[in-house]
Scaffold this active site. Structure first.
Site, mmCIF file in Angstrom:
data_model
loop_
_atom_site.group_PDB
_atom_site.id
_atom_site.type_symbol
_atom_site.label_atom_id
_atom_site.label_comp_id
_atom_site.label_asym_id
_atom_site.label_seq_id
_atom_site.Cartn_x
_atom_site.Cartn_y
_atom_site.Cartn_z
ATOM 1 N N HIS A 6 14.665 7.115 -2.896
ATOM 2 C CA HIS A 6 15.168 6.096 -3.804
ATOM 3 C C HIS A 6 14.146 5.813 -4.909
ATOM 4 O O HIS A 6 14.468 5.715 -6.075
ATOM 5 C CB HIS A 6 15.489 4.814 -3.014
ATOM 6 C CG HIS A 6 14.399 4.369 -2.072
ATOM 7 N ND1 HIS A 6 13.748 5.232 -1.235
ATOM 8 C CD2 HIS A 6 13.817 3.151 -1.870
ATOM 9 C CE1 HIS A 6 12.831 4.566 -0.541
ATOM 10 N NE2 HIS A 6 12.852 3.301 -0.919
ATOM 11 N N ARG A 7 12.860 5.745 -4.504
ATOM 12 C CA ARG A 7 11.796 5.402 -5.460
ATOM 13 C C ARG A 7 11.596 6.529 -6.466
ATOM 14 O O ARG A 7 11.436 6.279 -7.659
ATOM 15 C CB ARG A 7 10.510 5.127 -4.667
ATOM 16 C CG ARG A 7 9.380 4.557 -5.478
ATOM 17 C CD ARG A 7 8.343 3.867 -4.609
ATOM 18 N NE ARG A 7 8.924 2.734 -3.909
ATOM 19 C CZ ARG A 7 9.240 2.727 -2.622
ATOM 20 N NH1 ARG A 7 9.004 3.771 -1.860
ATOM 21 N NH2 ARG A 7 9.818 1.673 -2.083
ATOM 22 N N ASP A 55 11.185 -3.269 -6.632
ATOM 23 C CA ASP A 55 11.700 -4.079 -5.537
ATOM 24 C C ASP A 55 12.658 -3.189 -4.780
ATOM 25 O O ASP A 55 13.539 -2.558 -5.373
ATOM 26 C CB ASP A 55 12.392 -5.348 -6.025
ATOM 27 C CG ASP A 55 12.482 -6.346 -4.879
ATOM 28 O OD1 ASP A 55 11.424 -6.863 -4.465
ATOM 29 O OD2 ASP A 55 13.591 -6.582 -4.362
ATOM 30 N N SER A 56 12.439 -3.118 -3.491
ATOM 31 C CA SER A 56 13.215 -2.135 -2.728
ATOM 32 C C SER A 56 13.492 -2.633 -1.328
ATOM 33 O O SER A 56 12.930 -3.636 -0.889
ATOM 34 C CB SER A 56 12.448 -0.811 -2.690
ATOM 35 O OG SER A 56 11.097 -1.033 -2.367
ATOM 36 N N LYS A 68 9.899 13.466 1.271
ATOM 37 C CA LYS A 68 10.328 12.114 0.877
ATOM 38 C C LYS A 68 10.245 11.972 -0.640
ATOM 39 O O LYS A 68 11.151 11.432 -1.280
ATOM 40 C CB LYS A 68 9.474 11.041 1.567
ATOM 41 C CG LYS A 68 9.916 9.634 1.173
ATOM 42 C CD LYS A 68 9.193 8.513 1.879
ATOM 43 C CE LYS A 68 9.713 7.161 1.393
ATOM 44 N NZ LYS A 68 8.891 6.036 1.831
ATOM 45 N N TYR A 99 10.385 1.078 7.125
ATOM 46 C CA TYR A 99 11.450 1.504 8.043
ATOM 47 C C TYR A 99 11.545 3.032 8.180
ATOM 48 O O TYR A 99 12.465 3.537 8.818
ATOM 49 C CB TYR A 99 12.797 0.941 7.545
ATOM 50 C CG TYR A 99 12.839 -0.577 7.510
ATOM 51 C CD1 TYR A 99 13.223 -1.307 8.633
ATOM 52 C CD2 TYR A 99 12.489 -1.288 6.357
ATOM 53 C CE1 TYR A 99 13.257 -2.700 8.608
ATOM 54 C CE2 TYR A 99 12.513 -2.674 6.321
ATOM 55 C CZ TYR A 99 12.898 -3.368 7.447
ATOM 56 O OH TYR A 99 12.927 -4.736 7.424
ATOM 57 N N PHE A 141 6.139 4.583 5.383
ATOM 58 C CA PHE A 141 5.814 3.191 5.716
ATOM 59 C C PHE A 141 7.118 2.458 6.023
ATOM 60 O O PHE A 141 8.208 3.051 5.979
ATOM 61 C CB PHE A 141 5.027 2.520 4.570
ATOM 62 C CG PHE A 141 5.819 2.329 3.300
ATOM 63 C CD1 PHE A 141 5.958 3.368 2.392
ATOM 64 C CD2 PHE A 141 6.435 1.111 3.006
ATOM 65 C CE1 PHE A 141 6.687 3.198 1.218
ATOM 66 C CE2 PHE A 141 7.160 0.926 1.830
ATOM 67 C CZ PHE A 141 7.288 1.974 0.939
ATOM 68 N N LYS A 166 0.828 -1.225 0.000
ATOM 69 C CA LYS A 166 0.000 0.000 0.000
ATOM 70 C C LYS A 166 0.855 1.267 0.000
ATOM 71 O O LYS A 166 0.526 2.258 -0.645
ATOM 72 C CB LYS A 166 -0.916 0.006 1.224
ATOM 73 C CG LYS A 166 -2.051 -0.981 1.088
ATOM 74 C CD LYS A 166 -3.156 -0.658 2.104
ATOM 75 C CE LYS A 166 -4.247 -1.704 2.028
ATOM 76 N NZ LYS A 166 -4.274 -2.602 3.187
HETATM 77 P P1 IMP Z 1 9.314 -5.519 -1.575
HETATM 78 O O1 IMP Z 1 7.861 -5.155 -1.653
HETATM 79 O O2 IMP Z 1 9.567 -6.973 -1.653
HETATM 80 O O3 IMP Z 1 10.122 -4.717 -2.554
HETATM 81 O O4 IMP Z 1 9.802 -5.100 -0.130
HETATM 82 C C1 IMP Z 1 10.089 -3.796 0.164
HETATM 83 C C2 IMP Z 1 10.285 -3.648 1.673
HETATM 84 O O5 IMP Z 1 11.382 -2.760 1.871
HETATM 85 C C3 IMP Z 1 9.078 -2.999 2.326
HETATM 86 O O6 IMP Z 1 8.233 -3.930 2.895
HETATM 87 C C4 IMP Z 1 9.710 -2.110 3.367
HETATM 88 O O7 IMP Z 1 9.936 -2.864 4.502
HETATM 89 C C5 IMP Z 1 11.058 -1.739 2.768
HETATM 90 N N1 IMP Z 1 10.980 -0.466 2.027
HETATM 91 C C6 IMP Z 1 11.132 -0.267 0.690
HETATM 92 N N2 IMP Z 1 10.986 1.028 0.376
HETATM 93 C C7 IMP Z 1 10.714 1.650 1.521
HETATM 94 C C8 IMP Z 1 10.427 3.012 1.828
HETATM 95 O O8 IMP Z 1 10.359 3.896 0.969
HETATM 96 N N3 IMP Z 1 10.207 3.260 3.119
HETATM 97 C C9 IMP Z 1 10.254 2.318 4.084
HETATM 98 N N4 IMP Z 1 10.480 1.041 3.873
HETATM 99 C C10 IMP Z 1 10.712 0.698 2.579
#
Ligand code: IMP
Length: 200
Positions: free
Chosen positions: A180-181, A70-71, A175, A154, A152, A10
């Protein structure tokens, strides 16, 4: 062409919608629930797995451009953890809070309450014209006392370089300007634009 976002997160969906002028459709609205096995060894591999899986499920149709993100966060003091395991750091069904507190505990166990960290976002773009990927990073520190409710994941423990507040405390617009995004999306946009005009 329709731009479909291969995520159910979300927080990511909200950020993508805020950053894109074109409407981005979450894949669930078209395909319903779908489990995607993210077994890549890098953010880039996992982003491509997600986008390709959704593109294939959509029938490899001309009509669609699929984008995925993916982040995660990496902490050099912990050998780079949690990195690609950010979403499942405290286990497969872990919540954002569980993951955040596991990271806090692991940092405290090293005897510090603040250390360097960075976020990475890999965005994959998949269409009938091929596959592309781009990356963005945001550097800063993580602290062991969460502050603020914005963002959201971290964000309540991440202080971006040049600021003294966490992303939980900073306005979403800040933000958006440094994340990064948003950096990855800035690189992705011209590719999406060209694909959208069928220039390739
Ligand atoms: P993914 O959905 O498998 O890419 O997992 C990404 C996870 O990395 C998320 O559930 C967060 O825990 C963390 N994450 C990625 N981008 C952010 C951000 O912009 N803020 C905070 N946590 C992030």
């Amino acid at each position: 062409m329709k731009i479909v976002l291969a995520t159910t997160n979300k927080g990511k969906l909200r950020e993508f919608n805020e950053m894109c002028k074109d409407e981005v459709i979450p894949f669930r609205d078209i395909l319903g629930d779908l489990e995607i096995i993210e077994n890549g060894k890098s953010f880039q591999e996992n982003a491509l797995i997600k986008a390709k899986t959704i593109f294939d499920k959509l029938g490899g149709d001309d009509e669609y451009i699929v984008i995925s993100d993916d982040s995660g966060i990496s902490v050099p003091l912990l050998g780079g953890e949690p990195d690609i395991y950010s979403a499942r750091y405290a286990g497969v069904n872990a919540t954002d809070k569980d993951n955040l507190f596991k990271l806090v505990d692991n940092i405290k166990a090293k005897g510090v309450d603040r250390t360097l960290a960075y976020y990475t976002a890999s965005i994959a773009i998949v269409s009938k014209y091929g596959e592309y990927s781009v990356h963005g990073w945001m550097y800063g520190d993580v602290i062991t006392t969460p502050r603020g409710d914005n963002g959201f994941g971290y964000d309540p423990i991440f202080i971006p370089q040049g600021y003294n507040k966490t992303l939980g405390e900073l306005e979403n617009s800040i933000k958006k300007s440094i994340s990064h995004r948003s950096k990855a999306l800035k690189l992705a946009k011209p590719i999406i634009k060209l694909l959208n005009r069928n220039i390739f």
